[in-house]
Every structure is written in structure tokens, then in C-alpha cells.
Scaffold this motif. Structure first.
Motif, PDB file in Angstrom:
ATOM      1  N   PRO A 159       0.202   2.456   8.516  1.00  0.00           N
ATOM      2  CA  PRO A 159       0.005   2.824   7.103  1.00  0.00           C
ATOM      3  C   PRO A 159      -1.162   2.082   6.443  1.00  0.00           C
ATOM      4  O   PRO A 159      -1.757   2.597   5.490  1.00  0.00           O
ATOM      5  N   GLN A 160      -1.503   0.919   6.972  1.00  0.00           N
ATOM      6  CA  GLN A 160      -2.631   0.161   6.403  1.00  0.00           C
ATOM      7  C   GLN A 160      -3.975   0.808   6.699  1.00  0.00           C
ATOM      8  O   GLN A 160      -4.984   0.418   6.104  1.00  0.00           O
ATOM      9  N   VAL A 161      -3.986   1.759   7.642  1.00  0.00           N
ATOM     10  CA  VAL A 161      -5.203   2.530   7.885  1.00  0.00           C
ATOM     11  C   VAL A 161      -4.934   4.013   7.598  1.00  0.00           C
ATOM     12  O   VAL A 161      -5.439   4.906   8.280  1.00  0.00           O
ATOM     13  N   SER A 197      -0.582 -13.675   4.162  1.00  0.00           N
ATOM     14  CA  SER A 197      -1.594 -12.866   3.499  1.00  0.00           C
ATOM     15  C   SER A 197      -1.585 -11.505   4.172  1.00  0.00           C
ATOM     16  O   SER A 197      -0.865 -11.299   5.145  1.00  0.00           O
ATOM     17  N   CYS A 198      -2.356 -10.580   3.622  1.00  0.00           N
ATOM     18  CA  CYS A 198      -2.280  -9.204   4.090  1.00  0.00           C
ATOM     19  C   CYS A 198      -3.623  -8.528   3.843  1.00  0.00           C
ATOM     20  O   CYS A 198      -4.194  -8.671   2.764  1.00  0.00           O
ATOM     21  N   LEU A 199      -4.110  -7.804   4.841  1.00  0.00           N
ATOM     22  CA  LEU A 199      -5.398  -7.121   4.681  1.00  0.00           C
ATOM     23  C   LEU A 199      -5.354  -6.118   3.533  1.00  0.00           C
ATOM     24  O   LEU A 199      -6.383  -5.811   2.937  1.00  0.00           O
ATOM     25  N   SER A 200      -4.166  -5.627   3.194  1.00  0.00           N
ATOM     26  CA  SER A 200      -4.045  -4.645   2.118  1.00  0.00           C
ATOM     27  C   SER A 200      -3.939  -5.303   0.744  1.00  0.00           C
ATOM     28  O   SER A 200      -3.997  -4.628  -0.279  1.00  0.00           O
ATOM     29  N   GLN A 228       8.050  -9.271  11.265  1.00  0.00           N
ATOM     30  CA  GLN A 228       8.757  -8.884  10.036  1.00  0.00           C
ATOM     31  C   GLN A 228       7.770  -8.377   8.991  1.00  0.00           C
ATOM     32  O   GLN A 228       8.041  -7.393   8.298  1.00  0.00           O
ATOM     33  N   HIS A 229       6.616  -9.027   8.901  1.00  0.00           N
ATOM     34  CA  HIS A 229       5.577  -8.598   7.953  1.00  0.00           C
ATOM     35  C   HIS A 229       5.082  -7.192   8.308  1.00  0.00           C
ATOM     36  O   HIS A 229       5.007  -6.308   7.442  1.00  0.00           O
ATOM     37  N   GLU A 230       4.758  -6.982   9.588  1.00  0.00           N
ATOM     38  CA  GLU A 230       4.187  -5.679   9.993  1.00  0.00           C
ATOM     39  C   GLU A 230       5.216  -4.558   9.894  1.00  0.00           C
ATOM     40  O   GLU A 230       4.896  -3.450   9.461  1.00  0.00           O
ATOM     41  N   LEU A 231       6.449  -4.826  10.323  1.00  0.00           N
ATOM     42  CA  LEU A 231       7.447  -3.765  10.264  1.00  0.00           C
ATOM     43  C   LEU A 231       7.808  -3.411   8.832  1.00  0.00           C
ATOM     44  O   LEU A 231       8.175  -2.273   8.548  1.00  0.00           O
ATOM     45  N   ASP A 232       7.684  -4.382   7.926  1.00  0.00           N
ATOM     46  CA  ASP A 232       7.863  -4.065   6.506  1.00  0.00           C
ATOM     47  C   ASP A 232       6.885  -2.971   6.071  1.00  0.00           C
ATOM     48  O   ASP A 232       7.242  -2.111   5.260  1.00  0.00           O
ATOM     49  N   HIS A 233       5.662  -3.016   6.595  1.00  0.00           N
ATOM     50  CA  HIS A 233       4.676  -1.981   6.230  1.00  0.00           C
ATOM     51  C   HIS A 233       5.176  -0.586   6.612  1.00  0.00           C
ATOM     52  O   HIS A 233       4.837   0.403   5.961  1.00  0.00           O
ATOM     53  N   LEU A 234       5.955  -0.489   7.693  1.00  0.00           N
ATOM     54  CA  LEU A 234       6.460   0.822   8.122  1.00  0.00           C
ATOM     55  C   LEU A 234       7.576   1.319   7.210  1.00  0.00           C
ATOM     56  O   LEU A 234       7.927   2.495   7.224  1.00  0.00           O
ATOM     57  N   SER A 247      -2.310 -13.715   8.451  1.00  0.00           N
ATOM     58  CA  SER A 247      -3.009 -12.614   7.793  1.00  0.00           C
ATOM     59  C   SER A 247      -2.733 -11.363   8.580  1.00  0.00           C
ATOM     60  O   SER A 247      -3.080 -11.287   9.746  1.00  0.00           O
ATOM     61  N   SER A 248      -2.058 -10.438   7.973  1.00  0.00           N
ATOM     62  CA  SER A 248      -1.667  -9.279   8.767  1.00  0.00           C
ATOM     63  C   SER A 248      -1.495  -8.051   7.909  1.00  0.00           C
ATOM     64  O   SER A 248      -1.708  -8.082   6.725  1.00  0.00           O
TER      65      SER A 248
HETATM   66 NI    NI Z   1       0.118  -6.785   5.798  1.00  0.00          NI
END
Ligand code: NI
Length: 183
Positions: A53-55, A101-104, A143-149, A182-183
Motif C-alpha cells: 500500500p505504501q507504493v 519512522s515510516c517512509l509514508s 508489526q509495523h509493516e503488517l499494520d500497513h496491510l 524506518s519502514s
Molecule cells: Ni511504514
């Protein structure tokens, strides 16, 4: 391969629940090229992880990689990993707070509580099953990345928004030898 455009906070794609990938599609070049582009984008942006989703693609694919770095000598490296339709379970009761942190979210850092251990079930890019229990830094990144999903960003997981900071102020006022991602 190509570097993809990062969706930033405010883009509705970050708030959607991402769709599962049809595993039959993994044999096609469309999904494989997209995965290669995600990896290239993560490397280009200097992220530890990236979720589709970040892309701007609302599908359940995550990539992560962390090479050991003298800036974070305490973190164990994470090999390049591609996860399709990942699910986490068995969240540990033990919670630890770390700076994320987060690229988004571009320049923000925030203190986020996460379980120290989780169990991952997913598929790799060839459709092989993955199951493993992960802990510490890798558990936080997952946990950070799966939250994005699921349509969440790390801000949603913070207990106290007074611990949200811009990077420059983070370095001036908050930086100790804390975990950062950072993810
Ligand atoms: Ni992120």
C-alpha cells in the motif's frame, strides 16, 4: 526494475485493508516484477521494510531487509525477505517501546509499544509456506509493516502523541541509544 512513488499520509490507499494475493498469480511476471520494484524502492528510500500500500497497491505483499549497521550495533540483521499474505499471531504479552519512522510519514518519529515476540505465517514469492516465530527488532518491523496491510500507521499505535517528533528534534531532544526503525 523501477523505483515506485511512495504514498504519503493522507493518501486513502494507506487506510484501506489490502487484498490477499491469489497465489496462482505468483507464477506470472506482473507480480514478480512488482516485487522486484518494491525491493528496489525499499533500497532506494533506505527503508528497513515496505508494504505494497505504501507504493499505491492495496495488496498483501511486504518486503523487509536490514543489513547490520554500525549506527545500530545492537540490532540483528534481517535477510531480504518477501512476504505474501502475511499474518501475525501469538503476540507476546511482553511489550517494549521503541522509536519508529515510516517512509509514508516522511520526517516523523514516534515512540511505539510493540510485542517483543510474534508468530508469522506467510508465503514467500514462490508460494512456499513460511512459519516462524520472530522477536525483537524483526518482530517490530513485521508489526509495523503488517499494520500497513490493515490500514494502520504507527501513529495509530502510539499511546502518547506528545512523544511524536520531527527527525531533527528527535536527534536533539530524544535520541538516546534507542531502537529505531524506518519502514
Ligand atoms: Ni511504514
Amino acid at each position: 526494475m523501477a523505483v515506485l512513488k511512495i504514498a504519503k499520509l493522507g493518501n486513502p490507499v494507506l487506510r484501506q485493508v489490502a487484498k490477499p494475493v491469489d497465489l496462482n498469480d505468483l507464477t506470472g511476471s506482473t507480480v514478480q516484477t512488482f516485487i522486484d520494484d518494491m525491493i528496489e524502492t525499499m533500497h532506494h528510500e533506505g527503508g528497513v521494510g515496505l508494504a505494497a500500500p505504501q507504493v499505491n497497491r492495496s495488496i498483501q505483499i511486504v518486503v523487509l531487509e536490514y543489513a547490520e549497521n554500525e549506527r545500530y550495533p545492537d540490532e540483528v540483521s534481517i535477510p531480504l525477505t518477501v512476504l505474501v499474505n502475511p499474518v501475525l499471531s501469538d503476540y507476546s504479552q511482553e511489550i517494549k517501546e521503541g522509536w519508529e519512522s515510516c517512509l509514508s510519514l516522511v520526517d516523523f518519529r514516534g515512540l511505539v509499544p510493540r510485542s517483543t515476540t510474534v508468530t508469522l505465517n506467510a508465503y514467500d514469492r514462490e508460494g512456499n509456506k513460511i512459519q516462524k516465530t520472530v522477536s525483537d527488532f524483526e518482530a517490530v518491523v513485521l508489526q509495523h509493516e503488517l499494520d500497513h496491510l490493515k490500514g494502520y500507521v504507527f501513529l495509530d499505535r502510539m499511546k502518547d502523541l506528545t512523544q511524536l517528533s520531527y527527525q531533527e528534534e528527535f536527534e536533539e531532544f530524544w535520541l538516546k541509544k534507542e531502537d529505531t526503525a524506518s519502514s
